[in-house]
Design an enzyme around this catalytic site. Structure first.
Site, mmCIF file in Angstrom:
data_model
loop_
_atom_site.group_PDB
_atom_site.id
_atom_site.type_symbol
_atom_site.label_atom_id
_atom_site.label_comp_id
_atom_site.label_asym_id
_atom_site.label_seq_id
_atom_site.Cartn_x
_atom_site.Cartn_y
_atom_site.Cartn_z
ATOM 1 N N SER A 1 0.859 -1.188 0.000
ATOM 2 C CA SER A 1 0.000 0.000 0.000
ATOM 3 C C SER A 1 0.889 1.229 0.000
ATOM 4 O O SER A 1 2.067 1.160 0.376
ATOM 5 C CB SER A 1 -0.886 0.002 1.251
ATOM 6 O OG SER A 1 -1.523 1.250 1.438
ATOM 7 N N TYR B 1 -2.407 -1.856 10.388
ATOM 8 C CA TYR B 1 -2.389 -2.024 8.928
ATOM 9 C C TYR B 1 -1.095 -1.469 8.343
ATOM 10 O O TYR B 1 -0.425 -2.128 7.533
ATOM 11 C CB TYR B 1 -3.590 -1.301 8.335
ATOM 12 C CG TYR B 1 -3.767 -1.492 6.844
ATOM 13 C CD1 TYR B 1 -4.327 -2.658 6.331
ATOM 14 C CD2 TYR B 1 -3.389 -0.500 5.948
ATOM 15 C CE1 TYR B 1 -4.506 -2.832 4.965
ATOM 16 C CE2 TYR B 1 -3.566 -0.661 4.583
ATOM 17 C CZ TYR B 1 -4.122 -1.828 4.105
ATOM 18 O OH TYR B 1 -4.289 -1.992 2.742
#
Length: 263
Positions: free
Chosen positions: A143, A156
């Site tokens: 990401s 995350y």
């Protein structure tokens, strides 16, 4: 000739969103595709879509938090198609949303179990299959927040950062066996899962999801999110690192962020 002709690809989290788009892209490039996920309804729907294109495809129900499930998924893919050429580690958990000061240890560990430990197990099992053939590609879907901090998303973010260390380490360990390991770093992509995460993040900041989306769009020089139409740009970005066109690349990370990240 299609870029992935005669290749077998396994995509985790392949029932929805980016994983599903990657599965369809790889199938269109000639690959036989196995998809796995926890949600059986989405998985079945994705399998039907793949098969409607004429692709050879298989769906496997799998929970990446469970080591035995990861081992079984790789085994069943090889049993179905005779080999494994490409592993795409796309499955991940959103994890808890909130400041570090309020984080629950179990929620943190549950997210890490999926986003890092489970991913490691998938890599481990794939390498066992690829090494004797002296060939293979592993692609991790990280990401943009795997390369920068992001408030209220520590579990995350930390899992995605750790992917890069694992990918580079594995790339060093397996280069001599003809295996390449790379990563793509998508920006925000408007999948159903992101819509849910945006609602939680917006609520934590006391703003609307629409305000949060506009904020993210303003951070891109292209003034938009990646993945237009939804997830297709990320799928296209995933094809290059696993094809022969990138044969000199390993241990690399590619941004697909509409310019939000440039390093």
């Amino acid at each position: 000739m299609k870029k992935l002709a005669d290749k077998v690809a396994l995509i985790t989290g392949g029932g929805t969103g980016i994983g599903r788009a990657i599965a369809l892209k790889f199938a269109s490039a000639g690959a036989k595709v196995a998809i796995c996920a926890r949600q059986t309804d989405h998985l079945a729907d994705a399998l039907r879509e793949l098969e409607s294109t004429g692709a050879a495809a298989k769906a496997i129900v799998m929970d990446q938090a469970i080591e035995a499930d990861c081992v079984r998924t790789v085994r069943e893919t090889v049993e179905a198609f005779g080999q494994l050429d490409i592993l795409v580690n796309n499955a991940s958990a959103v994890g808890p949303v909130g400041p570090v000061a309020s984080l629950d240890v179990k929620a943190w560990e549950d997210a890490m179990r999926i986003n890092l430990t489970g991913l490691m197990v998938m890599c481990r099992e794939a390498v066992k299959v690829m090494t004797p053939r002296k060939s293979g590609c592993i692609l991790n879907v990280s990401s943009n927040v795997g390369r920068r901090g992001f408030a209220h998303r520590a579990p995350y973010v930390c899992g995605k950062w750790a992917m890069h260390g694992l990918a580079q380490t594995l790339a060093l360990e397996t280069a001599g066996d003809g295996i390449r390991v790379n990563t793509i770093c998508p920006g925000p992509v408007m999948t159903d899962r992101l819509n849910g995460a945006m609602a939680s993040m917006a609520a934590a900041r006391g703003i609307s999801p629409e305000d949060l989306q506009r904020e993210w769009e303003s951070q891109s020089p292209m003034v938009r999110l990646a993945g237009f139409p939804p997830a297709q740009e990320c799928a296209a970005g995933a094809l290059f690192p696993v094809s022969d066109a990138s044969s000199a690349m390993t241990g690399q990370a590619l941004n697909v962020t509409a310019g939000m990240m440039m390093t």
